[in-house]
Design an enzyme around this catalytic site. Structure first.
Site, mmCIF file in Angstrom:
data_model
loop_
_atom_site.group_PDB
_atom_site.id
_atom_site.type_symbol
_atom_site.label_atom_id
_atom_site.label_comp_id
_atom_site.label_asym_id
_atom_site.label_seq_id
_atom_site.Cartn_x
_atom_site.Cartn_y
_atom_site.Cartn_z
ATOM 1 N N SER A 7 37.196 7.246 -39.421
ATOM 2 C CA SER A 7 36.803 6.362 -38.314
ATOM 3 C C SER A 7 38.052 5.666 -37.785
ATOM 4 O O SER A 7 39.008 5.453 -38.543
ATOM 5 C CB SER A 7 35.830 5.289 -38.820
ATOM 6 O OG SER A 7 35.660 4.278 -37.857
ATOM 7 N N TYR A 60 32.640 -0.519 -45.423
ATOM 8 C CA TYR A 60 32.655 0.644 -44.532
ATOM 9 C C TYR A 60 34.102 0.990 -44.152
ATOM 10 O O TYR A 60 34.531 2.141 -44.278
ATOM 11 C CB TYR A 60 31.844 0.350 -43.261
ATOM 12 C CG TYR A 60 31.887 1.479 -42.257
ATOM 13 C CD1 TYR A 60 31.032 2.569 -42.371
ATOM 14 C CD2 TYR A 60 32.802 1.468 -41.198
ATOM 15 C CE1 TYR A 60 31.078 3.614 -41.464
ATOM 16 C CE2 TYR A 60 32.863 2.510 -40.289
ATOM 17 C CZ TYR A 60 31.993 3.581 -40.416
ATOM 18 O OH TYR A 60 32.048 4.621 -39.526
#
Ligand SMILES: NC(=O)c1ccc[n+]([C@@H]2O[C@H](COP(=O)([O-])OP(=O)(O)OC[C@H]3O[C@@H](n4cnc5c(N)ncnc54)[C@H](OP(=O)(O)O)[C@@H]3O)[C@@H](O)[C@H]2O)c1
Length: 300
Positions: free
Chosen positions: A189, A202
């Site tokens: 990401s 995350y």
């Protein structure tokens, strides 16, 4: 890159939602210029060998929804046998029904024994399997001052986003190594490069995925397995509830199209990055890291 380079007021920055902050706004907020990545030089990402994008047998985890579904559709259209896998059979079935010949298998990447069984099953059913997309992932908001006693969100996030791909890769790598060409594509990401403070675990898992992917690529460099990374910016999916309707996130079809265009290059770059994520990818390299963290978090 489409960057107006115009400074934004603090109010307009705060009005943008964090992950959804457009690249141009983040650049302006962190003092970057339209030349970001060009002055400092983008990383050397080119491969030396071309890859074959049709005639493969492709596993995509999380292939029933969002980015995984978009990739599954494109790989299917390119003439690959595609198998999508995740926990919810009904969701997988709805997607597979739209693409004749697409297969589905249930899988929970958090379950070590289940992953070993899954690997044995898929190799038996689809012995030509030679491409694996480690795409499944979850995102949770976490207040580190008020966590569940069992750290359930943190634990699930690490098991799904980091340990899951590591164990699936380990289970399938001996098989992939027997193929004339095999490919592993890991999804990290943009938030692996600049953390979004309210999603700490995350972002940590995605930074971990990036690092693991670099090591995997280097360890496999003299084998027939090529290793790629997809590091999306904010994309309109249901990763977080309602995200798919947020106009500040990148539309899914546009993200898939740009990513596939990178993949189709001959040879493709090892990091399949859309234009919009470079502002995060290069923040540290360009000395904008602290400002980028502040800008993302300030807007959260
Ligand atoms: N959208 C974004 O803004 C964005 C940005 C950067 C990175 N990413 C990454 O892109 C990937 C795809 O996310 P998305 O945006 O497309 O969201 P999504 O639609 O929610 O996709 C996530 C997929 O992962 C599967 N999954 C979750 N837990 C699993 C488990 N334990 N075992 C197997 N499969 C599991 C889900 O299916 P089941 O529920 O059926 O298991 C779902 O299909 C993720 O790794 C995400 O972190 C997304």
């Amino acid at each position: 890159m489409n960057i107006p380079g115009k400074a934004l007021s603090r109010r307009s920055i705060l009005k943008a939602t964090a992950l959804a902050m457009p690249a141009a706004a983040l650049l302006a907020a962190t003092g970057a210029s339209a030349q970001t990545g060009k002055a400092s030089g983008r990383p050397e990402l080119a491969l030396t060998k071309p890859i074959k994008l049709s005639g493969n047998t492709v596993l995509i985890t999380g292939g029933g929804t969002g980015i995984g579904r978009g990739l599954a559709e494109q790989m299917h259209k390119l003439g690959n046998k595609v198998i999508i896998a995740s926990r919810r059979r009904d969701v997988l079935a709805a997607t597979a029904a739209e693409f004749p010949g697409m297969e589905l298998m249930t899988l929970d990447v958090r379950d070590p024994e289940g992953v070993r069984r899954f690997a044995a099953d898929i190799i038996q059913r689809f012995p030509d399997l030679n491409v694996v997309f480690n795409n499944a992932g979850i995102m949770r908001r976490e207040n580190l001052l008020d966590q569940q006693a069992d750290l359930a969100d943190a634990h699930n996030t690490v098991e799904t986003n980091l340990n899951g791909p590591i164990r699936l890769t380990a289970a399938l790598l001996p098989h992939l190594q027997t193929k004339a060409q095999s490919i592993i594509v890991n999804t990290s990401s943009g938030l692996g490069f600049v953390p979004l403070v309210p999603r700490p675990t995350y972002c940590a898992t995605k930074a971990g995925m990036h690092s693991y992917t670099v090591s995997l690529r280097h360890q496999l460099r003299n084998t027939n397995t090529r290793v790629f990374e997809i590091a999306p910016p904010g994309v309109q999916t249901e990763l977080m509830a309602g995200q798919s309707r947020n106009p500040n996130y990148m539309p899914l079809p546009q993200f898939i199209e740009e990513t596939m265009a990178q993949f189709r290059q001959d040879p493709p770059p090892v990091e399949l990055l859309v234009e919009r994520v470079w502002v995060l990818r290069l923040a540290e390299r360009e000395g904008r890291f602290d400002a980028a963290v502040d800008a993302l978090s300030g807007a959260a």
